[in-house]
Enzyme design. Sequence first.
Site, mmCIF file in Angstrom:
data_model
loop_
_atom_site.group_PDB
_atom_site.id
_atom_site.type_symbol
_atom_site.label_atom_id
_atom_site.label_comp_id
_atom_site.label_asym_id
_atom_site.label_seq_id
_atom_site.Cartn_x
_atom_site.Cartn_y
_atom_site.Cartn_z
ATOM 1 N N SER A 134 0.736 -1.202 -0.003
ATOM 2 C CA SER A 134 -0.153 -0.109 -0.127
ATOM 3 C C SER A 134 0.844 1.243 -0.148
ATOM 4 O O SER A 134 2.051 1.294 0.300
ATOM 5 C CB SER A 134 -0.751 0.067 1.338
ATOM 6 N N TYR A 147 -1.831 0.694 10.604
ATOM 7 C CA TYR A 147 -1.917 0.298 9.440
ATOM 8 C C TYR A 147 -0.533 0.623 8.574
ATOM 9 O O TYR A 147 0.075 -0.423 7.928
ATOM 10 C CB TYR A 147 -3.023 0.838 8.581
#
Length: 247
Positions: A134, A147
Amino acid sequence: MTNKRVVVTGASSGIGAAAVRALRKTGWDVIAVARREDRLKDLAEETGARTIACDVTDRSSVESMARQVLADGGVDAIVNNAGGAFGMDPVATGDPEDWVRMYNVNVLGALNVTQAFLPALRENGEGSILMLTSTAALAAYEGGAGYCAAKAGEEAMTQALRLEEAEHNVRVIEILPGMVKTEEFSLNRLGDAAAAEKIYAGVEKPLTAEDVADVMAYALNAPHHVNLDQVVIRPVAQAAQHKVIRR
């Protein structure tokens, strides 16, 4: 068209399911892996993919899945797509259980699957590992520390893996999506449909799961000597993690 075999984790929805469809369209023999058997059954009926229920955070479950796959022959590629984000709390009040959960699925899940198939990928002679990380691995943002930390960990593992496996001719690809609107990612993270929808408010064209899956399929279908080491994909409206055009 190809007759190669690939294992795709996190295949029951979102980018994982889209990747199964994209790879099947280009002739891959796909083994779709996820926890939810009902979703896998629907995907199998739609695409013709083989499915195996598996929790990537459970090492014994992964080893059982790998034995089933390898009993039918070798494997040409794995796609470590399974992952997720949970919570949007700042560091000061973040829930350690959310952090552990994110580390387990994003980092250790990818580790479990990679270790299970690495001997077969080396034996193949032209094996490929695709890691879906990501843009959160590249730049931190408020409310995303847990995250970002997990995805940065997965990215670091990917970079080390590429160095370690080059001598075995194992290709290691990293795809880093930015804002992707899928049916579950933000909902799972926030636990509320209205809050999840606000993430995309005013953004005319966020990426879709199919956009990302197309790039994943391209990377795996490229000649083996061509390695897309690190591909960042964002919608035009997201110039950076901190700059999103909303109209």
